[in-house]
Design an enzyme around this catalytic site. Structure first.
Site, PDB file in Angstrom:
ATOM      1  N   THR A 383       3.902   2.935  -7.576  1.00  0.00           N
ATOM      2  CA  THR A 383       4.045   2.252  -8.854  1.00  0.00           C
ATOM      3  C   THR A 383       4.106   3.261  -9.989  1.00  0.00           C
ATOM      4  O   THR A 383       3.730   4.420  -9.833  1.00  0.00           O
ATOM      5  CB  THR A 383       2.853   1.288  -9.080  1.00  0.00           C
ATOM      6  OG1 THR A 383       2.769   0.426  -7.967  1.00  0.00           O
ATOM      7  CG2 THR A 383       2.932   0.483 -10.341  1.00  0.00           C
ATOM      8  N   THR A 401       7.006  -1.486 -10.013  1.00  0.00           N
ATOM      9  CA  THR A 401       6.700  -0.956  -8.672  1.00  0.00           C
ATOM     10  C   THR A 401       7.728  -1.334  -7.613  1.00  0.00           C
ATOM     11  O   THR A 401       8.520  -2.260  -7.802  1.00  0.00           O
ATOM     12  CB  THR A 401       5.319  -1.500  -8.230  1.00  0.00           C
ATOM     13  OG1 THR A 401       4.880  -0.818  -7.066  1.00  0.00           O
ATOM     14  CG2 THR A 401       5.353  -2.994  -7.949  1.00  0.00           C
ATOM     15  N   ASN A 403       6.004  -1.388  -4.671  1.00  0.00           N
ATOM     16  CA  ASN A 403       4.783  -1.509  -3.882  1.00  0.00           C
ATOM     17  C   ASN A 403       4.448  -0.156  -3.258  1.00  0.00           C
ATOM     18  O   ASN A 403       4.178   0.774  -3.973  1.00  0.00           O
ATOM     19  CB  ASN A 403       4.836  -2.641  -2.861  1.00  0.00           C
ATOM     20  CG  ASN A 403       3.427  -2.987  -2.393  1.00  0.00           C
ATOM     21  OD1 ASN A 403       2.471  -2.687  -3.087  1.00  0.00           O
ATOM     22  ND2 ASN A 403       3.291  -3.583  -1.238  1.00  0.00           N
ATOM     23  N   GLU A 422       7.068  -5.732  -1.349  1.00  0.00           N
ATOM     24  CA  GLU A 422       6.040  -6.467  -2.089  1.00  0.00           C
ATOM     25  C   GLU A 422       5.415  -7.587  -1.268  1.00  0.00           C
ATOM     26  O   GLU A 422       4.325  -8.069  -1.605  1.00  0.00           O
ATOM     27  CB  GLU A 422       6.645  -7.030  -3.380  1.00  0.00           C
ATOM     28  CG  GLU A 422       5.731  -7.010  -4.564  1.00  0.00           C
ATOM     29  CD  GLU A 422       5.334  -5.603  -4.982  1.00  0.00           C
ATOM     30  OE1 GLU A 422       4.140  -5.305  -4.921  1.00  0.00           O
ATOM     31  OE2 GLU A 422       6.224  -4.807  -5.343  1.00  0.00           O
ATOM     32  N   GLY A 465      -1.937   2.584  -8.969  1.00  0.00           N
ATOM     33  CA  GLY A 465      -3.167   2.866  -8.220  1.00  0.00           C
ATOM     34  C   GLY A 465      -3.654   1.713  -7.368  1.00  0.00           C
ATOM     35  O   GLY A 465      -4.830   1.679  -7.007  1.00  0.00           O
ATOM     36  N   GLY A 466      -2.773   0.728  -7.086  1.00  0.00           N
ATOM     37  CA  GLY A 466      -3.195  -0.410  -6.264  1.00  0.00           C
ATOM     38  C   GLY A 466      -4.360  -1.121  -6.933  1.00  0.00           C
ATOM     39  O   GLY A 466      -4.421  -1.247  -8.151  1.00  0.00           O
TER      40      GLY A 466
HETATM   41  N1  GLU Z   1       1.982  -3.723  -5.428  1.00  0.00           N
HETATM   42  C1  GLU Z   1       0.881  -3.221  -6.182  1.00  0.00           C
HETATM   43  C2  GLU Z   1       0.364  -4.276  -7.145  1.00  0.00           C
HETATM   44  O1  GLU Z   1       1.158  -5.032  -7.634  1.00  0.00           O
HETATM   45  C3  GLU Z   1       1.380  -2.111  -6.989  1.00  0.00           C
HETATM   46  C4  GLU Z   1       0.324  -1.429  -7.692  1.00  0.00           C
HETATM   47  C5  GLU Z   1       0.178  -0.065  -7.140  1.00  0.00           C
HETATM   48  O2  GLU Z   1       0.419   0.116  -5.973  1.00  0.00           O
HETATM   49  O3  GLU Z   1      -0.147   0.823  -7.910  1.00  0.00           O
HETATM   50  O4  GLU Z   1      -0.799  -4.322  -7.410  1.00  0.00           O
END
Ligand code: GLU
Length: 565
Positions: A383, A401, A403, A422, A465-466
């Protein structure tokens, strides 16, 4: 090919097979901590210096913050192709200073109509067989980026599509130099890149990882961008590109149809709102969990006098860790696409609820981990986030992102479009708030966030950063508003993250006495790199009313840099 490259590549392939141990974060001694810039008229902080340069070019030509954000958005798909692009989606927060209006544009990918709650066959470990929700055609959700960026431009920009897309087309024609961080990621995701010949031909060099300084050439992407620049969003969602995407999906066993693409809609939503220490916080609403839980976390922490305690106090970090644990437990239990699932948004955002949660925190020792299991077994850190502010005080914060880094690994032949994965952000078990349903948007953590005071722009920020985006954004806001750090210091400062299960992850720069004290309080600690890119890549801009100046800052954990004028 040089002998050095051959040796490196052989090592890299060996390492790629024993991953995820390899972490492509920069090493501490070489980290460049000064990524910031000052300016009066405009500021862009993006994940690559070239992307920030493009945003500044657009502002100098008379574009507003939205024009710059759209130009940077298209350019990042070329300059940082591992993180976002035409085949992905995202969220944009726009604050228009003149009317004091804030809009949240949701261009998140959506599940195809043929998607089903039980579409993945699960293995013995309850995970989809062959990583089918992460790699290959069934991991791809219907992309939203082209619609999102062009909606923003059409409604809030002042420049033409051709003007804002020209820099991305130019860079795509020139090719992109591989940075050390990118080379590390290409090594780590070597198998993903190798899995599809049309991806390998762009991102690998005769099936070997590229090295820093090598060039990524993707002339098909330049042609695709040119077509969209001439014909607009229909070129992607209804025209020849749509046909190529669907044909390729079919060949690969995917389920995205022409109708899925033609029906894609951007949603304009109300941002979630809260306050922290008297400042207004506006952030991403569902289908992101991000904004909601950033505000919930800040609401909990507002009950303690962090300013007095200071940033190096073990108690400060203990309280953060305990609050994070409670917030992630709520996230696991309640969050999903609110168009499909009931999300108790008002409760999660309420100060009274946060007060109750704060009372549950023991100041002397860590609590047992709260109950609910985490249904999202995967975590990505890919992202990109960028922030723009112009001289009028208009602010734009965008997180977008594919993903996982390099998304599904699939590039639609002849188009240069790398497709997202995603679908991996859904809960693959039926009956949950975030279970798969046709047209539903998978739960996100992305949290493009705006800070205002008395309706006036103060800062815009966000991070990849998820799930760790939530804690990263909240910590930066606290560093700014509690500890009086400037934005660059707030971004550089060490980060921690405590999910509701598992150890407390921390960057090893956290003072040793804090680490020791946390252990004594019962925390199980997991040391991470000093500047660990899995803790994010935050980019922000703040406005100092006294100095009447803009301050842009970028994260030393990745390649970002701010530029202003
Ligand atoms: N797919 C993740 C989300 O939407 C992306 C964020 C990331 O990986 O930084 O939360």
């Amino acid at each position: 090919m040089s002998l050095f490259k051959i040796a490196f590549s052989v090592c890299a392939i060996c390492m790629a097979t024993c991953l995820p141990l390899l972490n492509p974060s920069p090493c501490e001694a070489e980290v460049d901590l000064k990524r910031d810039a000052l300016g009066e008229k405009g500021m862009v902080a993006a994940a690559t210096p070239q992307a920030s340069e493009i945003g500044v070019e657009i502002l100098k030509k008379g574009g507003n913050a939205v024009d710059a954000a759209v130009a940077v958005g298209f350019a990042l798909g070329v300059l940082e192709p591992n993180a976002s692009g035409l085949g992905g989606g995202g969220f944009m927060m726009i604050h228009l200073a003149k009317t004091n209006k804030t809009v949240f544009l949701d261009f998140r990918e959506k599940a195809p109509q043929k998607a089903k709650a039980d579409m993945y066959e699960l293995g013995g470990n309850d995970l989809p067989l062959n990583n089918a929700n992460k790699l290959g055609a069934l991991s791809v959700a219907v992309p939203g980026e082209v619609a999102g960026l062009l909606t923003a431009l059409g409604q809030y920009g002042v420049m033409s599509r051709q003007e804002v897309m020209a820099p991305a087309i130019k860079r795509a024609k020139q090719g992109v130099k591989v940075t050390p961080v990118m080379a590390g990621l290409m090594t780590k995701y070597y198998d993903t890149l190798l899995s599809c010949p049309s991806t390998a031909s762009i991102y690998l060099d005769e099936e070997l990882p590229k090295m820093p300084g090598d060039t990524i050439k993707n002339p098909d992407l330049a042609k695709t961008l040119e077509l969209i620049s001439q014909k607009g969003r229909d070129a992607f969602y209804k025209g020849p590109l749509a046909q190529k995407i669907v044909e390729f999906m079919k060949k690969q066993g995917g389920i995205i149809s022409l109708e899925d693409l033609a029906d894609y809609r951007v949603r304009q939503r109300q941002p979630v709102k809260g306050t922290y220490r008297g400042y207004e916080i506006l952030s991403a609403a569902p289908p992101s969990s991000g904004g909601t839980h950033v505000i919930e976390l800040l609401n909990i922490m507002e009950n303690s006098d962090l300013k007095k305690m200071g940033p190096d106090n073990p108690l400060t970090w203990h309280l953060w860790a305990e609050a994070m644990k409670l917030v992630y437990a709520d996230r696991a239990r309640y969050s999903g696409d609110a168009d499909f699932a009931k999300v108790p948004l008002n409760g999660l955002l309420s100060k009274a609820y946060a007060g109750e949660l704060f009372k549950r925190i023991d100041r002397k020792k860590t609590a047992e981990k709260p109950e609910p299991g985490d249904p999202w077994k995967y975590e990505s850190a890919s992202t990109t986030h960028y922030s723009v502010m112009d001289s009028q005080g208009n602010m734009v914060a965008v997180t977008k992102t594919l993903n996982f880094f390099f998304g599904s690994g699939l590039t639609v032949p002849g188009t240069g479009i790398l497709l997202n994965d995603e679908m991996a952000d859904f809960d693959f078990k039926p009956g949950q708030a975030n279970s798969i349903a046709p047209g539903k948007r998978p739960l996100s953590s992305m949290s493009p966030t705006l800070i205002l005071k008395d309706g006036k722009s103060v800062a815009c920020l966000g991070s990849p950063g998820g799930k760790r985006i939530i804690t990263t954004v909240a910590l930066i806001i606290s560093n700014l508003l509690d500890h009086g750090m400037d934005l660059q210091a707030a971004i550089n400062a060490p980060r921690i993250c405590q999910y509701h299960q598992g150890p407390l992850k921390f960057e090893k720069r956290l003072p040793k006495d804090v680490q020791e004290k946390l252990r004594q309080m019962g925390h199980e600690l997991e040391e991470k790199g000093a500047y660990d890119l899995y803790f994010g890549g935050a980019q922000g801009v703040s406005f100092d009313r006294k100095a009447a100046g803009l301050h842009g800052a970028a994260d030393p954990r990745r390649d970002g840099r701010a530029l202003g004028f």
